[in-house]
Scaffold this motif. Structure first.
Motif, PDB file in Angstrom:
ATOM      1  N   SER A   1      -3.799  -7.913 -13.577  1.00  0.00           N
ATOM      2  CA  SER A   1      -4.984  -8.034 -12.470  1.00  0.00           C
ATOM      3  C   SER A   1      -5.713  -6.822 -12.342  1.00  0.00           C
ATOM      4  O   SER A   1      -7.009  -6.852 -12.206  1.00  0.00           O
ATOM      5  CB  SER A   1      -4.339  -8.564 -11.445  1.00  0.00           C
ATOM      6  OG  SER A   1      -3.321  -9.675 -11.502  1.00  0.00           O
ATOM      7  N   THR A   2      -5.096  -5.589 -12.386  1.00  0.00           N
ATOM      8  CA  THR A   2      -6.001  -4.373 -11.898  1.00  0.00           C
ATOM      9  C   THR A   2      -6.760  -4.301 -13.265  1.00  0.00           C
ATOM     10  O   THR A   2      -7.763  -3.673 -12.942  1.00  0.00           O
ATOM     11  CB  THR A   2      -4.843  -3.331 -11.885  1.00  0.00           C
ATOM     12  OG1 THR A   2      -3.704  -3.707 -10.792  1.00  0.00           O
ATOM     13  CG2 THR A   2      -5.336  -1.989 -11.254  1.00  0.00           C
TER      14      THR A   2
ATOM     15  N   GLY B   1     -10.075  -5.811 -13.149  1.00  0.00           N
ATOM     16  CA  GLY B   1     -10.813  -5.392 -12.230  1.00  0.00           C
ATOM     17  C   GLY B   1     -10.679  -6.342 -10.907  1.00  0.00           C
ATOM     18  O   GLY B   1     -11.670  -6.178 -10.105  1.00  0.00           O
ATOM     19  N   VAL B   2      -9.577  -6.895 -10.856  1.00  0.00           N
ATOM     20  CA  VAL B   2      -9.275  -7.463  -9.198  1.00  0.00           C
ATOM     21  C   VAL B   2      -9.277  -6.493  -8.198  1.00  0.00           C
ATOM     22  O   VAL B   2      -8.441  -5.508  -8.348  1.00  0.00           O
ATOM     23  CB  VAL B   2      -8.144  -8.602  -9.560  1.00  0.00           C
ATOM     24  CG1 VAL B   2      -8.031  -9.243  -8.054  1.00  0.00           C
ATOM     25  CG2 VAL B   2      -8.244  -9.370 -10.583  1.00  0.00           C
ATOM     26  N   SER B   3      -9.794  -6.880  -7.161  1.00  0.00           N
ATOM     27  CA  SER B   3      -9.716  -5.890  -6.120  1.00  0.00           C
ATOM     28  C   SER B   3      -8.184  -5.871  -5.515  1.00  0.00           C
ATOM     29  O   SER B   3      -7.554  -6.750  -5.746  1.00  0.00           O
ATOM     30  CB  SER B   3     -10.586  -6.153  -4.997  1.00  0.00           C
ATOM     31  OG  SER B   3     -10.129  -7.090  -4.432  1.00  0.00           O
ATOM     32  N   ARG B   4      -7.816  -4.618  -4.877  1.00  0.00           N
ATOM     33  CA  ARG B   4      -6.576  -4.539  -4.407  1.00  0.00           C
ATOM     34  C   ARG B   4      -6.304  -5.415  -3.348  1.00  0.00           C
ATOM     35  O   ARG B   4      -4.879  -6.167  -3.490  1.00  0.00           O
ATOM     36  CB  ARG B   4      -6.323  -3.122  -3.763  1.00  0.00           C
ATOM     37  CG  ARG B   4      -6.483  -1.827  -4.577  1.00  0.00           C
ATOM     38  CD  ARG B   4      -5.280  -1.875  -5.568  1.00  0.00           C
ATOM     39  NE  ARG B   4      -4.014  -1.114  -4.760  1.00  0.00           N
ATOM     40  CZ  ARG B   4      -2.975  -0.901  -5.366  1.00  0.00           C
ATOM     41  NH1 ARG B   4      -2.677  -1.492  -6.293  1.00  0.00           N
ATOM     42  NH2 ARG B   4      -2.104  -0.323  -4.605  1.00  0.00           N
ATOM     43  N   SER B   5      -6.859  -5.730  -2.465  1.00  0.00           N
ATOM     44  CA  SER B   5      -6.388  -6.668  -1.379  1.00  0.00           C
ATOM     45  C   SER B   5      -6.422  -8.197  -1.972  1.00  0.00           C
ATOM     46  O   SER B   5      -5.476  -8.772  -1.715  1.00  0.00           O
ATOM     47  CB  SER B   5      -7.532  -6.709  -0.228  1.00  0.00           C
ATOM     48  OG  SER B   5      -8.553  -7.319  -0.611  1.00  0.00           O
ATOM     49  N   ARG B   6      -7.362  -8.461  -3.005  1.00  0.00           N
ATOM     50  CA  ARG B   6      -7.132 -10.003  -3.583  1.00  0.00           C
ATOM     51  C   ARG B   6      -5.821  -9.893  -4.592  1.00  0.00           C
ATOM     52  O   ARG B   6      -5.077 -10.740  -4.394  1.00  0.00           O
ATOM     53  CB  ARG B   6      -8.382 -10.094  -4.509  1.00  0.00           C
ATOM     54  CG  ARG B   6      -8.529 -11.535  -5.062  1.00  0.00           C
ATOM     55  CD  ARG B   6      -9.684 -11.774  -5.815  1.00  0.00           C
ATOM     56  NE  ARG B   6      -9.580 -13.056  -6.676  1.00  0.00           N
ATOM     57  CZ  ARG B   6      -9.538 -14.105  -6.169  1.00  0.00           C
ATOM     58  NH1 ARG B   6     -10.318 -14.234  -4.960  1.00  0.00           N
ATOM     59  NH2 ARG B   6      -9.624 -15.092  -7.012  1.00  0.00           N
ATOM     60  N   ILE B   7      -5.465  -8.740  -5.178  1.00  0.00           N
ATOM     61  CA  ILE B   7      -4.151  -8.936  -5.668  1.00  0.00           C
ATOM     62  C   ILE B   7      -2.998  -9.110  -4.876  1.00  0.00           C
ATOM     63  O   ILE B   7      -2.202  -9.928  -5.125  1.00  0.00           O
ATOM     64  CB  ILE B   7      -3.877  -7.323  -6.687  1.00  0.00           C
ATOM     65  CG1 ILE B   7      -4.849  -7.236  -7.469  1.00  0.00           C
ATOM     66  CG2 ILE B   7      -2.506  -7.243  -7.228  1.00  0.00           C
ATOM     67  CD1 ILE B   7      -4.912  -5.925  -8.467  1.00  0.00           C
TER      68      ILE B   7
ATOM     69  N   TYR C   1       0.875  -1.382  -0.138  1.00  0.00           N
ATOM     70  CA  TYR C   1       0.174  -0.055  -0.123  1.00  0.00           C
ATOM     71  C   TYR C   1       0.712   1.184  -0.067  1.00  0.00           C
ATOM     72  O   TYR C   1       0.381   2.081  -0.605  1.00  0.00           O
ATOM     73  CB  TYR C   1      -0.957  -0.068   1.080  1.00  0.00           C
ATOM     74  CG  TYR C   1      -2.110  -1.156   1.094  1.00  0.00           C
ATOM     75  CD1 TYR C   1      -2.990  -0.825   0.135  1.00  0.00           C
ATOM     76  CD2 TYR C   1      -2.073  -2.231   1.727  1.00  0.00           C
ATOM     77  CE1 TYR C   1      -4.276  -1.860  -0.205  1.00  0.00           C
ATOM     78  CE2 TYR C   1      -2.980  -3.261   1.489  1.00  0.00           C
ATOM     79  CZ  TYR C   1      -3.988  -2.992   0.531  1.00  0.00           C
ATOM     80  OH  TYR C   1      -4.914  -4.182   0.306  1.00  0.00           O
TER      81      TYR C   1
END
Lengths: 309, 313
Positions: free
Chosen positions: B207-208, B211-217, B135
């Motif tokens: 991945s971004t 549309g994969v979410s940040r935490s899942r990435i 982050y």
């Protein structure tokens, strides 16, 4: 360079405040009333206890006590030991011995560590290199008090080459055995560090150029390989000096060296909580300052560090 | 000059690119973990340390297999400092207790503390290191400074203070906590540095983009690809924790003497160094061999997971 120094010093301030606050908080959480403990088995006179509590600011809230303590640090007041002696006085008596021990130890580390590491790196994969690597692994895994006892038993008691414990004077000669014990683990790391660095450097183009100019092997090794391999080793030595200054507790205790470490060791053994904490705080401060100086030394030796982000 | 060629046009009969690609398409894709496993099995050090570690685990789990009687049941002062005899291969301590039995029963203490500390440092270090590295910005700044604070206190000194706070109820969990809370920053630093490197990879951007979410990435893609250096230091930190426990017990601020612990045994034997040095040597040897086994295993794993080290060997 000046900007770098300023940035590093500014970064060290929150760490300094955080570490002292953390240690101070742990003391605050310690069970038992230190004032009652001062009286031992005798009954406590409440008026005297209140007077002492006021004198040592124990009637103030935690954060006020902490600020008073920090204020004291800046004027050289490191607190008072259990027996009533100011910690600053004890430090003045014991610190010279610890510094002497650390310097002697550092000397062994440099001579033996860099020497073996250099030969190992130049003869990569040969029997000397392999046995040096195995030996260093063994010395890394031996806990310091095991090494201390084995050396004390073998060299001092069996062979009688040295006195098993150090006298109050702590001459250079008496400190040789504890200094070797202190140095062993770091020697193992320095051998590995020097070896890796020498192998890396020996592959560089400028080394091939030096050989092709017709320089002798000795000169190439000394001037071109060794010098350029020493930056990580010098940094390690500087960090290690900080560790030696604060980390000699066990060794000084076993060999009865009258230094800072033994004072701490005895305070731990006797369970004198407040003395332990004031010493640990001072040692952490020393460690922080040495680490800061090491970072600056690293930046001075390697320009890439100060221009990096 | 009408037919002047301004750009290259491939002749129609050239080998299609597909043919070139299919050559490599058949072979196994390279896999860091599989390569590391193959490399480890080629090294004698892996088998030596592996066998020792299995032995240590077995002794810790089933101490009764190795000794007939629990160590403190039959301590007779008439046996004080006696030499080896039938059924007691290593002799007796000053209190007349069987040294071999004490060593066997002390194994689980060392191993438990080592494993607890490792779980603690890995757990805290991985979570905080991953969050700080991924982050960035102020989260990284705050977490890194907090890590610096814990890192700046040499952890034996810190553990001494913590153990003084808990002077009345010391047990295996307390000592593991005392060592662990000051040991996690090194794990966090290693992981943070690796995540900073990995998070700029193309697969993260891909991945971004879908549309994969940040935490899942972070937890599904970045972390599995940056965990190798952390795995490499795991067994080393286990060895370090075992040494730390023994050192604290040796200093008298570790486990109370009712616990079977190599550090306690060494501490109690130190006054007998002149009269009966073997009471000191045996537990020291057990401690050193255990630590050596874990450090050797750590060395093998580290070199296997680092392609650069593998190539230079």
């Amino acid at each position: 360079m000046f900007g770098y120094i300023l940035r590093r010093v500014l970064q060290a301030i929150p760490v300094f405040l955080g570490t002292t606050l953390l240690i101070y908080f742990m003391v605050f959480a310690m069970p038992g009333d230190p004032i009652v403990a001062l009286f031992g088995d005798k009954g406590v006179n409440p008026a005297v206890a209140d007077q002492l509590r006021h004198q040592y600011h124990l009637d103030q809230p935690f954060i006020v006590q902490y600020l008073i303590y920090i204020g004291g640090l800046f004027v050289g007041d490191f607190g008072t030991s259990f027996s009533g002696q100011p910690v600053a006085n004890i430090l003045a008596q014991t610190f010279p011995v610890t510094i002497r021990l650390a310097m002697l130890s550092l000397l062994f580390e440099m001579i033996v560590g860099i020497g073996i590491g250099l030969v190992s790196g130049l003869r990569k994969g040969k029997w000397f290199d392999n046995s040096a690597l195995v030996m260093s692994l063994i010395f890394i895994s031996l806990p310091i008090f095991v090494i201390a006892f084995v050396f004390q038993f073998f060299f001092a008691i069996k062979l009688g080459w040295a006195r098993p414990t150090v006298s109050g004077a702590a001459n250079w000669g008496e400190l040789i055995l504890p200094a070797i014990v202190l140095a062993t683990v770091s020697i193992a790391y320095i051998i590995r560090l020097t070896r890796a660095s020498v192998i890396d450097t020996a592959d560089q183009d400028f080394v091939r150029t030096a050989y092709s100019k017709g320089l002798s092997r000795g000169r190439v090794v000394r001037v071109h390989i060794l010098r350029n391999s020493l930056i990580p080793v010098v940094t390690f030595l500087a960090v290690d000096f900080g560790v030696l200054l604060v980390g000699a507790t066990v060794t000084e205790g076993i060999f009865n060296v009258p230094g800072v470490g033994r004072t701490l060791y005895q305070a731990i053994i006797r369970g004198e909580g407040p003395t332990v904490v004031s010493f640990v705080t001072v040692m952490v401060l020393i460690y922080l300052v040495v680490n800061l100086l090491t970072d600056l030394l690293y930046a001075a030796l390697d320009p890439r560090i100060r221009y990096g982000k | 000059m009408a037919n002047k060629q301004t750009h290259f046009v491939a002749p129609e009969n050239e080998t299609p690119l597909m043919a070139v690609d299919s050559v490599t398409g058949d072979s196994q894709p390279s896999n860091l973990w599989l390569d590391a496993w193959r490399d480890m099995r080629r090294r004698p050090m892996f088998y030596i340390s592996g066998a020792l570690i299995l032995l240590v685990i077995f002794v810790a789990l089933f101490p009764g297999v190795f000794t007939a009687e629990p160590p403190n049941d039959k301590c007779y002062l008439s046996n004080s400092n006696a030499g080896p005899m039938w059924g007691h291969p290593l002799g007796f301590t000053r209190q007349g207790c069987d040294i071999f039995a004490r060593i066997v029963y002390g194994t689980s203490t060392s191993l438990t503390v080592g494993i607890l500390v490792t779980i603690l440092t890995m757990g805290v270090g991985i979570v905080l290191g991953a969050i700080a590295g991924f982050y960035g910005k102020w989260i990284d700044a705050v977490l890194s400074r907090v890590g610096d604070i814990f890192f700046a206190i040499p952890y034996i000194l810190a553990a001494v203070v913590v153990m003084s706070v808990f002077s009345h109820n010391r047990n295996v969990v307390v000592i593991a906590l005392a060592i662990g809370i000051f040991a996690w920053p090194s794990t966090a630093r290693v992981l943070r540095a690796e995540i900073l490197r990995v998070k700029n990879s193309d697969f993260v951007m891909a991945s971004t983009a879908i549309g994969v979410s940040r935490s899942r990435i972070l937890w599904r893609h970045v972390l599995p690809n940056s965990i190798a250096p952390v795995i490499a230091i795991t067994t080393m930190s286990l060895a370090g924790a075992i040494v730390a426990e023994a050192t604290l017990s040796f200093l008298g601020v570790g486990l109370p003497s009712s616990f079977m612990s190599w550090g306690n045994d060494i501490s109690q034997a130190q006054s007998d160094i002149r009269t009966n040095p073997m009471t000191l040597i045996w537990p020291s040897l057990a401690l050193s061999i255990t630590v050596l086994a874990f450090i050797m295993m750590g060395e093998v794993i580290r070199e296997a997971l680092d392609p650069k080290a593998r190539a230079s060997r």
